[in-house]
Design an enzyme around this catalytic site. Structure first.
Site, PDB file in Angstrom:
ATOM      1  N   GLU A   1       0.824  -1.211   0.000  1.00 31.30           N
ATOM      2  CA  GLU A   1       0.000   0.000   0.000  1.00 31.30           C
ATOM      3  C   GLU A   1       0.854   1.254   0.000  1.00 31.30           C
ATOM      4  OE1 GLU A   1      -2.669  -0.090   3.320  1.00 31.30           O
ATOM      5  OE2 GLU A   1      -4.184  -1.241   2.233  1.00 31.30           O
TER       6      GLU A   1
ATOM      7  N   GLU B   1      -6.438  -6.992  -0.687  1.00 33.20           N
ATOM      8  CA  GLU B   1      -6.806  -6.705   0.700  1.00 33.20           C
ATOM      9  C   GLU B   1      -8.143  -5.980   0.709  1.00 33.20           C
ATOM     10  OE1 GLU B   1      -3.779  -4.994   3.303  1.00 33.20           O
ATOM     11  OE2 GLU B   1      -5.324  -3.747   4.228  1.00 33.20           O
TER      12      GLU B   1
END
Length: 435
Positions: free
Chosen positions: A169, A265
């Site tokens: 991320e 995710e």
């Protein structure tokens, strides 16, 4: 030219179950257009659990084969994600571990426990470099990331179960670094060739801006050339956050017209991992996921004090959980997996064994690919074709009658190809890498 081929086997089904293990049923993953597909060219939809940060004391005790086996057998997951912390960033200095940069050997051993178990069980595994700062090359961070993935590709690149997530991320301007695509892309263009030099074809997931939530810039300026082959882009969301539903989801829907997406995710809660579950929003996200046939890994397999955690503190670190050991998130996810993923025959054995490249079919041939030559046993009218990853015929290698072994010379540009053999009412496909 050097030619390599993935390990191939077709494993029999045990009595009483109608489904093969996921790796046998789906096979090696590749990207065709904007879709991640299995070995038969059909959309591959993986559904599973993401572990929590590997250095956290609320997660690392669950990084073991018993938990992977329980998730596969009881929850019916066909995917696990090993979220390997790159940095330390300990929240609890006394209980948490170091990440890869400070403890490479310990992090590797922890990852291997999950990866080995997933391969042995016949499910898929994402090897995730879990960080918000990978595009910052201070103190040789890019080289450290390359060391991590070169090790993993060398050890596990032969197994089509393995997926590499090279940047979890990328952060935002607020506290972790730039969210813009421009600083992220050079890191990806550095790290992807490092993997491809060892493993030319397993799926890679590329991190995207704003914690892998905003795909607008990526869709207009994706990776190109060899860096785009068998690469999908991460989309992360938390379903109960209004901004994710109202702003990020429409962007992702639009981006899917241009780029392949893998939801590596996602959570049922707010983006901070807490808050109540908004089932109306959750259902809207999953309706899109199923319509688009996208793969997803849910956050998180841990007993962290967050509503996104799937487990209560009562849950054993060896699996075998009762319903009372699950949080509301865990209960919803287990029910979803058991509803959508079939029960299957697990691969047997004490160590990672070979995994199939195509759906289990009756074999027509004894296949060998070496020295730029396909060697195959054929019986009767048969056809052998060389295809590209989109399933288009590059060259017909054989079309006629045969009774025994034939050797077929292959001369083509380096790349990843499929060899399709048809005969006696049976089709089998083998994936090969030409270097």
């Amino acid at each position: 030219m050097k030619i390599t081929t993935k390990i191939i086997a077709v494993l029999g089904l045990a009595f009483g179950l109608s489904e093969a293990a996921p790796i046998d049923d789906i096979g090696a993953l590749s990207v065709q257009g904007t879709q991640v597909v299995g070995a038969n060219g059909q959309p591959a939809q993986l559904r599973g659990m993401s572990y929590y940060w590997s250095h956290s004391h609320t997660a690392f005790p669950f990084y073991n084969a018993n938990v992977v086996n329980w998730l596969a057998e009881d929850w019916h997951v066909n995917l696990v994600r090993a979220a390997m912390a790159f940095e330390t960033n300990a929240w609890n200095q006394e209980l948490d571990k170091n990440g890869y940069i400070s403890d490479s050997s310990g992090t590797i051993l922890q990852a291997e426990a999950v990866i080995d178990a997933a391969i042995a069980k016949g499910i898929y595994v994402i090897i995730d470099l879990h960080t918000h700062w990978a595009n910052d090359n201070a103190n040789g961070r890019w080289d450290k990331a390359a060391d991590f993935f070169e090790y993993m590709a060398t050890k596990y690149g032969q197994y089509p179960n393995v997926i590499y997530e090279v940047y979890n991320e990328p952060g935002t301007d607020t506290w972790t670094g730039p969210s813009d695509w421009n600083p992220i892309k050079p890191y990806l263009e550095f790290i992807i060739p490092k993997i491809r030099a060892i493993d030319p074809d397993n799926l890679i997931i590329a991190g995207t801006p704003a914690y892998s939530g905003n795909l607008s810039a990526v869709a207009s300026d994706p990776l190109t050339g060899a860096n785009a082959v068998n690469v999908a882009y991460a989309f992360h969301f938390y379903a109960s956050t209004d901004d994710h539903l109202n702003r990020l989801l429409p962007i992702a829907k639009s981006a899917l017209n241009t780029i392949p997406i893998f939801i590596s995710e996602c959570g049922l809660t707010n983006a901070d991992g807490n808050g109540s579950l908004n089932y109306n929003s959750i259902n809207q996200f999953w309706q899109w996921i199923d319509e688009a046939k996208l793969s997803w890994a849910a956050w998180s397999l841990s007993n962290t004090a967050e509503t996104s955690a799937a487990l209560q503190t009562s849950a054993s670190t060896s699996g075998n959980w009762s319903e009372s050991d699950l949080t509301p998130s865990g209960t919803w996810l287990r029910n979803k997996f058991r509803e959508q993923n079939p029960e299957w025959t697990p691969i047997r054995g004490d160590s990672p064994g070979p995994a199939a490249l195509s759906r289990p079919v009756a074999s027509t041939s004894s296949f060998l690919f070496a020295n730029n030559t396909v060697s195959v046993n054929l019986k009767g009218q048969s056809k052998v074709e060389l295809l590209d990853l989109q399933g288009r015929t590059v060259r017909t290698l054989w079309n006629g009658n045969a009774n025994g072994s034939v050797s077929l010379s292959v001369s083509t540009q380096p790349g990843i190809y499929l060899v399709r053999i048809q005969g006696q009412g049976v089709t089998e496909t083998h994936k090969v890498a030409v270097k």
